[in-house]
Design a protein around this motif. Structure first.
Motif, PDB file in Angstrom:
ATOM      1  N   ARG A  73      16.571  37.819 -16.922  1.00  0.00           N
ATOM      2  CA  ARG A  73      15.279  37.891 -16.239  1.00  0.00           C
ATOM      3  C   ARG A  73      14.139  37.402 -17.138  1.00  0.00           C
ATOM      4  N   LEU A  74      14.285  37.601 -18.428  1.00  0.00           N
ATOM      5  CA  LEU A  74      13.219  37.236 -19.352  1.00  0.00           C
ATOM      6  C   LEU A  74      12.981  35.736 -19.435  1.00  0.00           C
ATOM      7  N   VAL A  75      13.960  34.934 -19.049  1.00  0.00           N
ATOM      8  CA  VAL A  75      13.808  33.476 -19.143  1.00  0.00           C
ATOM      9  C   VAL A  75      13.628  32.827 -17.775  1.00  0.00           C
ATOM     10  N   GLU A  76      13.621  33.624 -16.709  1.00  0.00           N
ATOM     11  CA  GLU A  76      13.390  33.057 -15.381  1.00  0.00           C
ATOM     12  C   GLU A  76      11.957  32.546 -15.261  1.00  0.00           C
ATOM     13  N   ASN A  77      11.777  31.440 -14.560  1.00  0.00           N
ATOM     14  CA  ASN A  77      10.465  30.853 -14.276  1.00  0.00           C
ATOM     15  C   ASN A  77       9.757  30.294 -15.503  1.00  0.00           C
ATOM     16  N   ASP A  78      10.444  30.165 -16.624  1.00  0.00           N
ATOM     17  CA  ASP A  78       9.802  29.649 -17.834  1.00  0.00           C
ATOM     18  C   ASP A  78       9.276  28.233 -17.655  1.00  0.00           C
ATOM     19  N   ASP A  79      10.003  27.411 -16.906  1.00  0.00           N
ATOM     20  CA  ASP A  79       9.588  26.020 -16.740  1.00  0.00           C
ATOM     21  C   ASP A  79       9.156  25.717 -15.301  1.00  0.00           C
ATOM     22  N   LYS A  80       8.864  26.747 -14.545  1.00  0.00           N
ATOM     23  CA  LYS A  80       8.521  26.571 -13.138  1.00  0.00           C
ATOM     24  C   LYS A  80       7.168  25.887 -12.983  1.00  0.00           C
ATOM     25  N   MET A  81       7.092  24.935 -12.046  1.00  0.00           N
ATOM     26  CA  MET A  81       5.830  24.346 -11.623  1.00  0.00           C
ATOM     27  C   MET A  81       5.469  24.937 -10.264  1.00  0.00           C
ATOM     28  N   THR A 358       5.723  35.052 -21.001  1.00  0.00           N
ATOM     29  CA  THR A 358       5.870  33.704 -21.552  1.00  0.00           C
ATOM     30  C   THR A 358       4.736  32.773 -21.140  1.00  0.00           C
ATOM     31  N   ARG A 359       3.921  33.215 -20.177  1.00  0.00           N
ATOM     32  CA  ARG A 359       2.821  32.393 -19.697  1.00  0.00           C
ATOM     33  C   ARG A 359       1.575  33.243 -19.474  1.00  0.00           C
ATOM     34  N   VAL A 360       0.447  32.555 -19.504  1.00  0.00           N
ATOM     35  CA  VAL A 360      -0.830  33.192 -19.202  1.00  0.00           C
ATOM     36  C   VAL A 360      -1.501  32.399 -18.090  1.00  0.00           C
ATOM     37  N   LEU A 361      -2.154  33.109 -17.194  1.00  0.00           N
ATOM     38  CA  LEU A 361      -2.889  32.500 -16.091  1.00  0.00           C
ATOM     39  C   LEU A 361      -4.363  32.857 -16.243  1.00  0.00           C
ATOM     40  N   SER A 362      -5.226  31.850 -16.145  1.00  0.00           N
ATOM     41  CA  SER A 362      -6.657  32.081 -16.337  1.00  0.00           C
ATOM     42  C   SER A 362      -7.454  31.542 -15.158  1.00  0.00           C
ATOM     43  N   ALA A 363      -8.610  32.176 -14.898  1.00  0.00           N
ATOM     44  CA  ALA A 363      -9.495  31.767 -13.810  1.00  0.00           C
ATOM     45  C   ALA A 363     -10.865  31.442 -14.384  1.00  0.00           C
ATOM     46  N   SER A 364     -11.482  30.403 -13.841  1.00  0.00           N
ATOM     47  CA  SER A 364     -12.746  29.933 -14.404  1.00  0.00           C
ATOM     48  C   SER A 364     -13.749  29.566 -13.320  1.00  0.00           C
ATOM     49  N   ILE A 365     -15.030  29.570 -13.703  1.00  0.00           N
ATOM     50  CA  ILE A 365     -16.048  29.112 -12.764  1.00  0.00           C
ATOM     51  C   ILE A 365     -16.078  27.584 -12.693  1.00  0.00           C
ATOM     52  N   ASP A 366     -15.184  26.913 -13.438  1.00  0.00           N
ATOM     53  CA  ASP A 366     -15.069  25.447 -13.298  1.00  0.00           C
ATOM     54  C   ASP A 366     -14.258  25.045 -12.064  1.00  0.00           C
ATOM     55  N   LYS A 367     -13.953  26.047 -11.202  1.00  0.00           N
ATOM     56  CA  LYS A 367     -13.276  25.855  -9.912  1.00  0.00           C
ATOM     57  C   LYS A 367     -11.762  25.688 -10.040  1.00  0.00           C
ATOM     58  N   THR A 368     -11.214  25.957 -11.219  1.00  0.00           N
ATOM     59  CA  THR A 368      -9.765  25.832 -11.411  1.00  0.00           C
ATOM     60  C   THR A 368      -9.179  27.112 -11.986  1.00  0.00           C
ATOM     61  N   ALA A 369      -7.868  27.226 -11.844  1.00  0.00           N
ATOM     62  CA  ALA A 369      -7.060  28.176 -12.597  1.00  0.00           C
ATOM     63  C   ALA A 369      -6.092  27.354 -13.443  1.00  0.00           C
ATOM     64  N   ARG A 370      -5.688  27.906 -14.568  1.00  0.00           N
ATOM     65  CA  ARG A 370      -4.764  27.188 -15.453  1.00  0.00           C
ATOM     66  C   ARG A 370      -3.593  28.081 -15.839  1.00  0.00           C
ATOM     67  N   VAL A 371      -2.408  27.456 -15.915  1.00  0.00           N
ATOM     68  CA  VAL A 371      -1.200  28.124 -16.386  1.00  0.00           C
ATOM     69  C   VAL A 371      -0.919  27.607 -17.794  1.00  0.00           C
ATOM     70  N   TRP A 372      -0.767  28.534 -18.740  1.00  0.00           N
ATOM     71  CA  TRP A 372      -0.577  28.175 -20.143  1.00  0.00           C
ATOM     72  C   TRP A 372       0.812  28.573 -20.605  1.00  0.00           C
ATOM     73  N   ASP A 373       1.478  27.665 -21.304  1.00  0.00           N
ATOM     74  CA  ASP A 373       2.806  27.910 -21.876  1.00  0.00           C
ATOM     75  C   ASP A 373       2.620  28.504 -23.262  1.00  0.00           C
ATOM     76  N   LEU A 374       3.081  29.737 -23.462  1.00  0.00           N
ATOM     77  CA  LEU A 374       2.823  30.418 -24.717  1.00  0.00           C
ATOM     78  C   LEU A 374       3.769  30.015 -25.839  1.00  0.00           C
ATOM     79  N   SER A 375       4.776  29.199 -25.530  1.00  0.00           N
ATOM     80  CA  SER A 375       5.652  28.726 -26.608  1.00  0.00           C
ATOM     81  C   SER A 375       4.922  27.772 -27.537  1.00  0.00           C
ATOM     82  N   ASP A 376       3.940  27.038 -26.976  1.00  0.00           N
ATOM     83  CA  ASP A 376       3.179  26.102 -27.816  1.00  0.00           C
ATOM     84  C   ASP A 376       1.681  26.116 -27.540  1.00  0.00           C
ATOM     85  N   GLY A 377       1.224  26.981 -26.631  1.00  0.00           N
ATOM     86  CA  GLY A 377      -0.195  27.071 -26.335  1.00  0.00           C
ATOM     87  C   GLY A 377      -0.737  25.965 -25.459  1.00  0.00           C
ATOM     88  N   SER A 378       0.151  25.188 -24.847  1.00  0.00           N
ATOM     89  CA  SER A 378      -0.306  24.066 -24.036  1.00  0.00           C
ATOM     90  C   SER A 378      -0.589  24.501 -22.598  1.00  0.00           C
TER      91      SER A 378
END
Length: 415
Positions: A73-81, A358-378
């Motif tokens: 379960r810990l590795v599920e959705n790691d590379d999901k778009m 394994t991922r972080v999701l962020s919300a911004s007033i720039d009208k977008t949300a972003r999904v971040w990969d914590l293995s490399d911070g991208s």
């Protein structure tokens, strides 16, 4: 004691033991907060069996199988778009807050139109409209993991409790003298907490709707409230620059955290209740030891107000969101900043971890949300399409669905 069965808790990883003792059925958990996919299952089993007498040799193979399931379960959705599946214009007047149930199959929305609406996340259909408040419905919550009740807090100074299956109004909690801006269920769904602009917080019994205790002591608006996992303790954060720790049973203030130099934006426990994180408008977040009340770390680096903080499911990392347009990640043990997530064009108001951490999701007033990969911070994905600021984001319990909500009065469902 007689072991009856095992239950799995995926996030954070754990095995629940249901056993019979003196004619009563009880539960206790084996927390595997530091489990990783690479761990040797036999070594883990040996350590568990030495500490837990209910794990006898006849149960070894079963426990090994359960640990393996948790590792997978810990590795599920790691590379999901994630792909946009629904765009829902949920209210005519502006949205205030949104919340998912545990499975992610339903979500609720609050609005300036004085209603809360319940939606089917798969079909996009409106299931129920909860009506009755006389002013803005500002704060909303499911009683997860059960999901059979909804709480709504309003500028009309009341909190209402609803049956999510039928839409029936179960009770109206009164007593506040100003707007209710935060509502929260305890983990067992036996009590409900409310925070208000009247500088108090209250605890209500869900079964009887009676007020159990009123937390008084803050000198300004209380804007944050959260329960510990055991439900015995409550945190409140206030514009008076302080966070207070309360004993729910006695109503007494146990700790007063006063080292921030500006208004508090958030306050919460880690999973096992040993640590407390706070964020404030003084550009910092802080980590506190629950037992002593001592400030362990001041998490600095942001150049503007910290608007949100979030622990991962196991409480090993903390994420902070700031007006300075960045998200920062901190190692809990060292207090060191491990990553600065840059890419948003304007302030970031909300940040959450996926269940796997394994991922972080962020919300911004720039009208977008972003999904971040914590293995490399991208940044692995930019969720675009909203025409106004994104003020709220959420992962479903298993991480396979995302909900984004915007001041454009729409919610978007991504799978």
């Amino acid at each position: 004691m007689k072991l009856k069965k095992f239950l799995l808790r995926y996030y954070p990883p754990g095995i629940i033991l249901e056993f019979e003792s003196r004619g009563l059925v009880k539960q206790r958990s084996i927390d595997l907060l530091y489990l990783s996919p690479e761990d040797n299952v036999d070594v883990l089993l040996k350590a568990i069996s030495q500490q837990e007498p209910l794990i006898t040799p006849s149960r070894y193979e079963q426990v090994k199988h359960l640990i393996t399931i948790l590792q997978l379960r810990l590795v599920e959705n790691d590379d999901k778009m994630y792909h946009l599946t629904k765009v829902l214009r949920v209210h005519v007047l502006p949205l205030t807050n949104v919340a998912l149930n545990k499975t992610g199959s339903q979500f609720i929305t609050g609005s300036y139109d004085r209603t809360c609406k319940l939606w089917d996340a798969d079909t996009g259909s409106l299931l129920r409209t909860l009506e009755g408040h006389r002013n803005v419905v500002y704060s909303i919550a499911f009683n997860n993991p059960y999901g059979d009740k909804i709480a709504t807090g309003s500028f009309d100074r009341t909190c209402r409790l609803w049956n999510s299956d039928t839409g029936e109004l179960l009770s109206t909690m009164e007593g506040h003298t100003a707007e209710v801006v935060c509502v929260a269920f305890d983990p067992l769904s036996t009590i409900l907490g409310t925070a208000s602009m009247d500088a108090t917080a209250k605890i209500y019994d869900i079964a009887t709707s009676q007020e159990l205790v009123c937390f008084e002591g803050h000198k300004a608006e209380v804007i944050a409230l959260s329960f510990s996992q055991c439900g015995r303790y409550t945190l409140t954060g206030s514009f008076d620059h302080s966070v207070k720790l309360w004993d729910v049973r006695t109503g007494s203030c146990i700790r007063d955290f006063t080292e921030h130099d500006n208004e508090i934006s958030s306050a919460l426990f880690n999973f096992d209740g040993t640590l407390i994180a706070t964020g404030a408008m003084d550009c910092t977040a802080k980590l506190w030891d629950f037992g002593s009340g001592r400030c362990i770390s001041t998490l600095d680096g942001h150049t503007n107000e910290v608007l949100d903080v979030a622990f991962d499911a196991c409480g090993r990392r903390l994420a902070t969101a700031s007006v300075d347009t960045t998200v920062r990640l901190y190692d809990i043990q060292t207090g060191e900043c491990t990553d600065v997530l840059e890419g948003h064009g304007k302030e970031v108001g909300k940040v959450v971890f996926n269940p796997q951490g394994t991922r972080v999701l962020s919300a911004s007033i720039d009208k977008t949300a972003r999904v971040w990969d914590l293995s490399d911070g991208s940044c692995s994905q930019v969720l675009e399409g909203h025409t106004d600021e994104v003020f709220s984001v959420a992962f479903s319990y298993d991480g396979d669905r995302i909900l984004t909500s915007s001041k454009d009065n729409t919610c978007r469902v991504w799978r």
